[in-house]
Design an enzyme around this catalytic site. Structure first.
Site, short mmCIF file in Angstrom:
data_model
loop_
_atom_site.label_atom_id
_atom_site.label_comp_id
_atom_site.label_asym_id
_atom_site.label_seq_id
_atom_site.Cartn_x
_atom_site.Cartn_y
_atom_site.Cartn_z
N ARG A 25 0.76 -1.10 -0.11
CA ARG A 25 0.23 -0.08 -0.22
C ARG A 25 1.14 1.16 -0.06
NH1 ARG A 25 -5.69 -0.52 2.02
NH2 ARG A 25 -6.52 -2.24 0.86
N ARG A 29 -3.33 6.21 1.37
CA ARG A 29 -3.59 7.41 1.82
C ARG A 29 -2.46 7.75 2.57
NH1 ARG A 29 -8.94 4.65 3.42
NH2 ARG A 29 -7.34 3.23 4.39
N ARG A 38 -7.68 12.46 -4.32
CA ARG A 38 -9.18 12.24 -3.30
C ARG A 38 -9.54 12.98 -3.63
NH1 ARG A 38 -8.82 9.51 2.40
NH2 ARG A 38 -10.74 8.49 2.05
N TYR A 151 -15.39 -10.41 -0.24
CA TYR A 151 -16.12 -9.62 -0.60
C TYR A 151 -17.65 -9.45 -1.33
CZ TYR A 151 -12.20 -6.50 1.44
OH TYR A 151 -11.26 -6.13 2.18
#
Ligand code: CP3
Length: 342
Positions: A25, A29, A38, A151
């Site tokens: 990752r 973020r 974003r 998911y």
């Protein structure tokens, strides 16, 4: 030829001066430049726009001396291509309005033509390789069939994945049909990524640890292994199973080039379970990046000394958290780059 091939050397099991480093990752973020973007474009627009996806991929590379880039995308673009309309909702995360609940639902899931449905990912690879200019390798990825199924059935994230698990236990026929459809799509998808020029592929089995060791052998590993069998003649395959230390021995018998491990296992036990022959990747506790840079440097140096510099890729044990200070991420990377044998 790729100029910095430390990551590939580690995958091939070759001797290196220091281990390579990247962070799961890393294109995300914790970077202020990512958060700024974003506000302008929603998450899947960023995934679907090759120029944006390649720019995000480059963000951590421009900031830090990383030894590999990972394409900015998401594991959920695969079930989207199969007809499930995943959204990314603020405060919820991945969200599917009509989760799969019956055999009929599964029968309606399509195995798509990946060029038609996921062409934007392949275009993003092309653009990114151009920007990387052969300096470091680009990693492609996909979710494991089990993690994608989680998911699709739950329709959103979960702590225990009990809805997904009970679906599999009550409807094994439907579960296996869905897992096979995801596997077939994933194999076609990853093969195309390799043709486009990624240097390795990583399969994220983020929720494999929700299964018992027995159920892991029924619902997760056989499908991951189909992907490994299909892709290993073409490229390096890395499997990261979060919480799946119990499967390391079995995984070692497969054709993977490396295995990812999380922070709940010691380097010594991971080495023992993988016969001291496997390249391992991990396993710094991502929350430990909240320690001071000095502590991080000390702990990372010790982690490398314990895994050993060869057949090792320094990484976190799961994705970097959004609130990690930039200088702490830098301390993690620097500690690997500056590592010296004692
Ligand atoms: O390393 C990288 O940054 C490459 C890109 C990448 C993303 N997702 C970008 C992303 C990769 C490799 C993934 C994989 C992924 N996506 C996994 C497997 C890895 C893991 O962490 O276990 C999983 C389970 C997903 C599904 C997913 N996507 C989740 C659970 C979330 C977080 C939702 C939330 O709000 O907490 C996402 C969103 C996501 N994927 C973000 C990023 C940068 C955050 C998007 C944002 O908030 O703007």
């Amino acid at each position: 030829m790729i100029k910095n091939d430390l990551y590939l050397k580690a995958l091939r099991g070759e001797t290196v001066e220091r281990p390579p480093v990247w962070m799961m990752r890393q294109a995300g973020r914790f970077l202020p430049e990512f958060r700024a973007m974003r506000d302008e474009y929603d998450f899947f627009t960023r995934c679907r726009t090759p120029e944006l996806a390649s720019e995000i991929t480059m963000m951590p590379i421009r900031r830090y001396p990383l030894d590999a880039a990972i394409l900015f995308s998401d594991i959920l673009v695969v079930p989207q291509a199969m007809g499930m309309n995943f959204e990314m909702r603020d405060g919820i995360g991945p969200w599917l309005e009509k989760p799969i609940r019956t055999l009929e639902d599964v029968q309606n899931v399509i195995v798509p033509d990946v060029d038609e449905t996921l062409g934007y990912v392949f275009d993003a690879i092309e653009l990114t390789l151009h920007k990387l200019d052969n300096n470091i390798p680009l990693i492609g990825f996909a979710g494991s069939p089990w993690t994608i199924l989680c998911y699709c059935i739950e329709g959103k994230g979960s702590k225990a994945w009990d809805v997904a698990k009970s679906f599999c236990f009550r409807n094994p026929e439907a579960a296996h049909l869905l897992l096979q459809k995801i596997t077939d799509t994933t194999i076609a998808y990853l093969k195309r990524k390799v043709e486009k020029g990624v240097s390795a592929v990583q399969v994220f089995d983020s929720w494999g640890g929700a299964l018992s060791p027995e159920d892991y052998q029924i619902f997760s590993w056989p499908y991951i292994n189909q992907i490994v069998e299909a892709l290993s003649p073409l490229t390096h395959v890395v499997v990261f199973g979060k919480g799946c230390w119990f499967a390391l021995e079995e995984m070692t018998l497969s054709k993977v080039s490396a295995l990812g491990v999380d922070w709940t296992i010691t380097p010594e036990l991971a080495r023992t379970l993988t016969n001291h022959t496997m390249t391992l990747q991990g396993n710094f506790d991502p929350t430990r990046l909240h320690s001071s840079p000095e502590t991080i440097t000390k702990m990372v140096t010790e982690m490398i000394n314990r895994f050993g510099k060869d057949r090792y890729i320094a990484n976190l044990g799961h994705g970097i958290l959004p609130n990690i200070p930039l200088e702490n991420a830098e301390a993690f990377i620097r500690a690997v780059v500056d590592w010296k044998p004692n």
